[in-house]
Design an enzyme around this catalytic site. Structure first.
Site, short mmCIF file in Angstrom:
data_model
loop_
_atom_site.label_atom_id
_atom_site.label_comp_id
_atom_site.label_asym_id
_atom_site.label_seq_id
_atom_site.Cartn_x
_atom_site.Cartn_y
_atom_site.Cartn_z
N GLU A 176 0.83 -1.22 0.00
CA GLU A 176 0.00 0.00 0.00
C GLU A 176 0.86 1.27 0.00
OE1 GLU A 176 -3.65 2.18 2.46
OE2 GLU A 176 -2.50 0.61 3.45
N LYS A 213 -2.79 -2.00 -2.81
CA LYS A 213 -3.84 -1.11 -2.28
C LYS A 213 -3.41 0.32 -2.60
CE LYS A 213 -6.53 0.13 1.81
NZ LYS A 213 -7.09 -0.31 3.09
#
Length: 294
Positions: A176, A213
């Site tokens: 992420e 993400k």
């Protein structure tokens, strides 16, 4: 690795629920839920209250695998129980939802327009425990605020270096590198980030798979190449501070990108709601995020 869960992550319709607020963000999450800071005297009481909140969400009939593919947990939540089962087992066995664990220890100070992750102490031990608790994957977050190519490369290098250790432990890492939605150079950051991620993905072997993400991109379908990459299990989007409605609208513009929202999932929930009102509010949030993800 659980092949059934891997298949579920690749192909199921729905989204990933982010229930991983850690120590630093827990007071804010509790306050939004209607439990002010003066309601608890110490950290233990605070974590008990937040586990009650998460238990209420996870056990709700609105929280089911028809809409929710996976859920990201905070380490404390992994070690606690719901109805006599470890949280990860409860999610997998009772709900059919794939459990993930947040493994990062927070962000370092901003340098060169980015925030790298702080060192992750005891990662091997955490991954060993995650395997014992039947956790499928992990999540770790860094932040990009400026379009500095060298710094963005550092962010992605760090994510993939740690990601490979996680893969070696038999888990699937959610990588992420968040682009700050308030960055004046957001679009340029996203172009640089995408190129850097593709470079790393192309170096992975056939049995090294990751999830990503990412902030919902300014350019529609910018991340299609990542979504279609053979080393990518799934690409999920963070809400990044957008309201649920705005995040959902932006998400709908990006084919194949699914949600992994936390605030958006719980923003209308309150400790004082009756179970009926709580379940209705959660059902409404789940439906809106699901609809934007499919």
């Amino acid at each position: 690795m659980n092949q059934k869960q891997l298949e579920q992550m690749k192909t199921s319709k729905g989204f990933i629920a982010a229930l991983d607020q850690s120590g630093g963000s827990t007071p804010k999450a509790l306050a939004a839920y209607g439990i002010p800071e003066d309601s608890y005297n110490n950290e233990d009481e605070m974590f008990d209250l937040v586990h009650e909140m998460r238990t209420r969400i996870i056990t709700s009939k609105a929280f089911d695998s028809d809409s929710i593919i996976g859920a990201i947990l905070f380490e404390q939540t992994m070690d606690r129980e719901i109805e006599g089962m470890y949280t990860g087992d409860y999610l997998a066995e009772k709900k059919g939802i794939v459990p993930f664990l947040k493994v990062d220890k927070g962000l370092a100070e901003e340098t060169n327009g980015v925030q790298l992750m702080k060192p992750i102490d005891n990662l091997d031990e955490t991954l060993r425990r995650a395997n014992e608790r039947n956790i499928f994957g992990t999540k770790m977050r860094s932040v990009i605020k400026q379009a500095n190519p060298k710094a963005i490369k550092e962010v992605v290098d760090q994510q993939f270096d740690i990601g490979k250790k996680i893969i070696a432990a038999g888990l699937v890492p959610i990588i992420e590198p968040e682009v700050d939605i308030h960055s004046p150079e957001k679009e340029k950051c996203e172009d640089l980030l995408k190129a850097e991620i593709i470079n790393h993905l192309n170096q992975l072997s056939e049995d090294e798979n990751v999830m990503l993400k990412l902030t919902i991109p300014t350019k529609k379908n910018l991340y299609k190449e990542l979504i279609d990459h053979p080393r990518v299990v799934r690409v999920v989007a963070l809400s990044g501070g957008y309201s649920t409605d705005v995040a959902n609208e932006k998400l709908k513009e990006n084919n194949g990108l699914i949600a992994s929202f936390s605030r958006a999932l719980s923003q209308d929930l309150n400790a004082d709601q009756s179970d009926e009102d709580f379940n209705l509010a959660l059902e409404k949030a789940v439906k809106s995020i699901y609809d934007a993800s499919v």
